[in-house]
Structures are given as structure tokens and as C-alpha cells.
Scaffold this active site. Sequence first.
Site, PDB file in Angstrom:
ATOM      1  N   ASP A 283       7.252 -31.507 -46.274  1.00  0.00           N
ATOM      2  CA  ASP A 283       6.328 -31.291 -47.096  1.00  0.00           C
ATOM      3  C   ASP A 283       4.769 -30.731 -46.600  1.00  0.00           C
ATOM      4  OD1 ASP A 283       4.866 -31.303 -49.646  1.00  0.00           O
ATOM      5  OD2 ASP A 283       5.557 -33.291 -50.065  1.00  0.00           O
TER       6      ASP A 283
HETATM    7  C1  BGC Z   1       3.833 -31.537 -52.524  1.00  0.00           C
HETATM    8  C2  BGC Z   1       4.996 -30.856 -52.886  1.00  0.00           C
HETATM    9  C3  BGC Z   1       4.586 -29.118 -52.793  1.00  0.00           C
HETATM   10  C4  BGC Z   1       3.929 -28.771 -51.749  1.00  0.00           C
HETATM   11  C5  BGC Z   1       3.301 -27.118 -51.924  1.00  0.00           C
HETATM   12  C6  BGC Z   1       2.899 -30.893 -51.711  1.00  0.00           C
HETATM   13  O1  BGC Z   1       1.349 -31.671 -51.820  1.00  0.00           O
HETATM   14  O2  BGC Z   1       4.009 -32.912 -52.443  1.00  0.00           O
HETATM   15  O3  BGC Z   1       5.993 -31.207 -53.881  1.00  0.00           O
HETATM   16  O4  BGC Z   1       5.838 -28.503 -52.999  1.00  0.00           O
HETATM   17  O5  BGC Z   1       2.547 -29.518 -51.838  1.00  0.00           O
HETATM   18  O6  BGC Z   1       2.543 -27.048 -52.860  1.00  0.00           O
END
Ligand code: BGC
Length: 759
Positions: free
Chosen positions: A236
Site C-alpha cells: 500500500d
Molecule cells: C490506500 C489504497 C490506495 C493507495 C493509492 C492508500 O492510501 O489505502 O487503497 O490504493 O493509497 O492511492
Amino acid sequence: MPESTIGNAAAASVADLTLEEKASLTSGASFWTTKAVDRAGIPAVMLTDGPHGLRKQRGSSDHLGLGDSVPATCFPPAVGLGSSWDTELAHRVGEALGVESSIEDVAVSLGPGANIKRSPLCGRNFEYISEDPIVSGVMAAALVQGTQSTGVGTSLKHFAANNQEHDRMRSSSDVDPRPLREIYLRSFQRVVQDARPYTLMCSYNRVNGVFASENPFLLTRVLREEWGFNGLVVSDWGAVNDRVSALAAGLDLEMPSSGGTTDAQIVAAVREGSLDESFVDASAARVATLAKRWQDTPKIAGPLDVDAHHALAREAAGRSIVLLKNDGDLLPLAAETTVAVIGAFAKNPRYQGAGSSMINPTRLDSALEGISAVSTAAVTYAAGFSLAEAAPAEETAALRKEAVAAAADAEVAVVFLGLPARLESEGYDRENIDLPAEQLKLLDAVLEANPRTAVVLSNGSVVALPFAGRVPAILEAWLLGQAGGSATADVLYGAVNPSAKLTETIPVRLEDSPAFLNFPGEDGHVRYGEGLFVGYRWYDARQLEVTFPFGHGLSYTTFEYGDATASVNEAGDVEVRVTVTNTGDRAGREAVQAYTGLVSEVQRPERELKAFAMVALEPGESREVLLSIRAADLAYWHVRADRWVVEGGTYTVQVAASSRDIRSTTTVDVKGDTVLMPLTRESSLAEVFAHPVAGPIIRQAMAPIMSAMDGSSSVMPEGVEMEKMMGSFPIGRIGMMAGGDFSPEQVDRLLEMANSATA
Ligand code: BGC
């Protein structure tokens, strides 16, 4: 090109790379792209959000949905689409997401989310499908299959046990093995094994003390060794704590870019001998595989058919709206009925959640426009309340007065209530499950003016419905994406016959909910104290009244279920058959559910959903519905054997319209797996005696001791069985009790004999 061939080609191409080049592939070049190695023909590719629309940023980059992004279709977020229980629909939505990504040259769409809704308070529940792992897994698998049918990859997220936003970057989700396997990992397992997502995203949190990003148990043992995942694991955004440990644990790609810092750490670790280069090879090859696969995928040419995708978003939204209640058939409305449309959400729809999944929609329909387009009678609108955080009391009173007058003048009032955007978002959790007090007050006033009132709810996760007994009709319209407004009108006026059902229980009070005393934890730990009893499993076990149960959803028609039958097929799966008849006068769709239960050696919820199927029926039509329960889904996680075990026995199979509307019950005999745990001195006498091979031998050897002990007690009340009383006694300590007649060495010899006989 088949996956394995691409994999080999990629492995060969990284074989010629320098250590620095390989390490460079394991982190992003920018916020959204991987790195290229031009001389080896490895391109850079883009991964971007997801999950219910494309969020391709065109200016500044962020993971919180702040910067501008290209217009894209905003489909219903998972809370809505999940409620459709319709895999064919989810597949089509997934495909549309793939088309939009492909047109924009995006190789991977970051979604879907398969996390379980553990508490209604989780700020990100709108991005998740259900409190149940089968619904979550099956629906997410359909989305993945749809998207990947276009050649665009997906990223199943957030792996794992990421069920709250509070302290999400640090907190440890402390989960026992059975709930971890049977609830929290099961949804992911289903998607990985059925749909083979190209990538999987690890979560921010720790799981049982270890960061998900550097968790060899999750990323290697479970994911790759047990489930056979051969795609790429991406972090993530910002989830990496220690890059070198993460790589060794199985995390291939760190996102976003670390500016090269962590690549250098990887190189240094290999050079100093603390990291085996094979880890770098494997991860670099997986990144190269993904990039080359995209390079070789024919792209879909634009421009995007905005109308067609908007129409699909509308269809999906219509199938996501749950008709919770419809006393006296208040709905559907006739076009000639005069209507007072009340509530700010009717004009300013709340259609998606805040954070990384925020789409810049190609269009936005409001329910007010939708209603006005269908109605042939007078439609009045009154905002009823202000969406501002602290509206002045006079303003609130004036808005309420206006709404009451509108309701009194119309034949029917349709009141749009919901959660203002600030109350639920990625990054933080809700504090309660209440609708704002001024909205509840408004509804009471409107009801008094006009009892023929329907409520339409806009919320990303459940809210308490203290008015459920007093309002004749309620539509749970969740967050429905850009076409939610017109879809709501479709349902209100009957152009769409509702078929959605709840994938999460609506409790009476937050205090009744399973995680109430264990959410969101403290001191960096959240204890999943409710164990297996998540969602309806809990409410059923505690025999709690709920406002609307899991699986509930009405239709404008009615369905009758025949007697269900269940049998085991050659593959060991349970085939459940039931005939469903549309007994009303309009075409409709019914999500038929199959739950199982077993009087068991281990703790089990009373009923657990194991299969579901959607059936579409014309008025008067009957069809046999097949619900196939996989043997693997009957298995529970045997903690001591550390593996899945199907317990043999007579299972109850309930075919149901909801978890509390069981229409037919039958049973099926399932042959179970044999679990023979090696016996040790720690094994209890009960375990030893129950052992099929060792039991009789040891029982015979111990007969004199047991009868000596039995005889030695002159005070034993009649009927008390010595064997039962001694059942929990470890066999290794029996010698002492038998006055030294049975030495530890004798016990060892007996155990050895028993274990070798069963080896
Ligand atoms: C989120 C993800 C997301 C990523 C990119 C993170 O803060 O938890 O779900 O895909 O950011 O935006």
C-alpha cells in the site's frame, strides 16, 4: 502469451541485469509508475486507483483523492455493488473499469477491496463488500475477472486484517488463527484462487505484531505456498517499514517511489550478505513480468463511450438499492402521484466516499432530476436540513418548516437522509452509527405531516434506523456512484424492481455490534475478541434483535421457495437445489442464499453463508436454482493440525431469503477428513482414548490403573464415570496418580507404539 511463458521470459530478462538494475525495479519511479530498464526492454507501467472507477491523476499526485484526475465513470462503490449479490453484473462493471484503464494506458487498477466489515464504524466500509467472507470473495472475484478480461490487471487489497482506519499505519490486528483463516483471509483466498489477480496489495497495519508489508507468514507461506499466488505483491502507498525485511518476506514492489533510497538498501544488504540475491531476482522478475505483460497486451482505443458506461453505472446502481421495507405497497410510486422530495441529498447526491477512491465523474445524476423526469404530477423540493457542520438553529428550523409544508401538500413524501461526507472517510473511523439529529427530527416532523413517507438513505456503512418501525417504506441506497440519482428514481417508480440485499447487518444499537468492546483498540493493538462471530454470526449467537438482518432485501414481487434438497457430488461439493417461484405480478430477481450449520467438536456459528445465486423470474415463472457449496468452504481451520479440516457429520442446510428468513431446511451427510494428531505426554486421556489406533491399545494397557483408581475412591457418587472425570488429565502425568505403577518411560513406549502405528 501464457502467463508462465511471460514469466520465464521476464526471469530471463532480469538474469542479465545488474544488481542495481534489479533492485531499481522493486520500487516505483513516481507516485503511480514502476521503473523501466530500457536496455533490457522492460517498460515502466502505471498502477492507479480503483476500486470503483479510474482515478488517474493529471496534476499533483496523492493517495488521498485530493488532486485532480481525468474524468471517469464512477460506478457504485463496493458497499452498493456488493449488495447486488450479482456476479454477472460485477463482472460487467469490472470489465468497464478495465476498458477505462486500458484507454488511459493504466496497467493495473488498484482494487477491489476484500476486507471484512468487522465493525460498522470502519471509515472505509464503503470500499468493502461485506461482513461475510463468501459474499466478499465471490463478488470481488467477479470484479477481478471482469477487469482482467480486458488485459488490465487488478490489485486485490488490503491484505490483511485491515478493518479499521484508526491508527492504520501502526496498529496490530491481533487475530486468532481460526477467525484469521475462516473469516479474514477466506475472502482473499477465494479471489486469489478463483480469479488470479495480477497483483495483491499488502495493508498498512501489523497482523499479530508483524507489519503486513514484512510478514512472511502472510506474503509467502499463505499467499504463495498455500494459495499458489504467482502474481506480484505491491505495498500500500507508504506501507513499507523496513524495505529489506519486506523484500525477504515477499513484498515485490514498493510504492510510491522511495527516491532510490530503499533500492540502495537492498543492494547494500545483498553485498554485505544479509539478503540473498535470489529474493531480488524473484521480485524484479515479477515486476518485469507485469510490465512486459502490459506491453504485450493490445490496448483498447478511446474515446470512452461515456453514455454506455453511464448507463451501466445506472443499471448497477439500481441493482444496488436495498428495499428494506414497503408496508402497504407504498412503493413503487405512480407517475401521477404528487410527491414532496425532501432532503439535501436529493439535489446534492452523496455518491462516493472520501480518500484514494474518489473519482472525477463524467456526469452526476441527482434523484430530484430523476424523479422530475418520470413524474407527470407536481414535484416539490425542500432541502429539509443543511449539510453544513453547524448550521444556525434558525436556518435549521426554517428548512424543517418548509419541508413539513411540502410534505403536507403532497400525496407522498420521499425523504433523503444520510451521512454527510465528513462523517465517513478513508483515514478515520466513525464515532457512532447515528444519522445527524436534525435529520431524525426532520423525519419525525414530516411523518407527522404525512404518514405516507418513504425514506431513501445515503450512507457508506450502516446507520441505526430508530424510525424503522414508524416509516412505511425505506430504501437503503448506500453510495451509488454517478448514476445513483437516476437509479433511485428507477426504483422509486418501479422501472427497476429492487433485488439487492444487505451484505451487512443493520443492528439496533452500536452497543450490540460484535466488535463494540474491541474497537479500535489501544496501545497499538486491536484484539479481535469476537473471534469467528463477525456480523450475523454474532447477532445470531447472542440471539440479538436486529433492525434488518444480513441477507435481507425486498422486491416489488414475491417469491416462494419449494423444499430444498442437498447431496454430495463426486468432487465432494454439496449441491443444494431449490425451486423458486415468482408469485407476484411483475418480473423480479431473487438472491437465494444457502447457509450451513453443524453440531460440532469445535466452536461454530449457528449458520454460515456458503453459497448464493441470483435468479431472474417472470411473473408466475418457477426455476430450479442450484447452489453449489464447495467442500473447501465447509472446512474449518484446525489450530493444532495447522491446516483446513472438513469435519464429518450431518450438516444442516438452510435455504433462505435472508439470514433470518429461512425458507427450507434439509440436511446432508458429509464424510469428513481424518485428523490424527501425534500423541504426546501432553495429550489428554480423552484424546488418547478417542484415537482410533492408539485408543484401544492404551485403554487396554491402562485398564488396571483406571480400575485401581476407581476402586480407591469410596466417596465417588454413583454414576460418576472415572474415565470422564479423568478425561482432561495428561497421559504423561498418569503414572503419578497411579501410585508410580505406570512410569513415564512406559507411557513414552506406548505413545511411540501408537504414533508409529498411525504414521
Ligand atoms: C490506500 C489504497 C490506495 C493507495 C493509492 C492508500 O492510501 O489505502 O487503497 O490504493 O493509497 O492511492
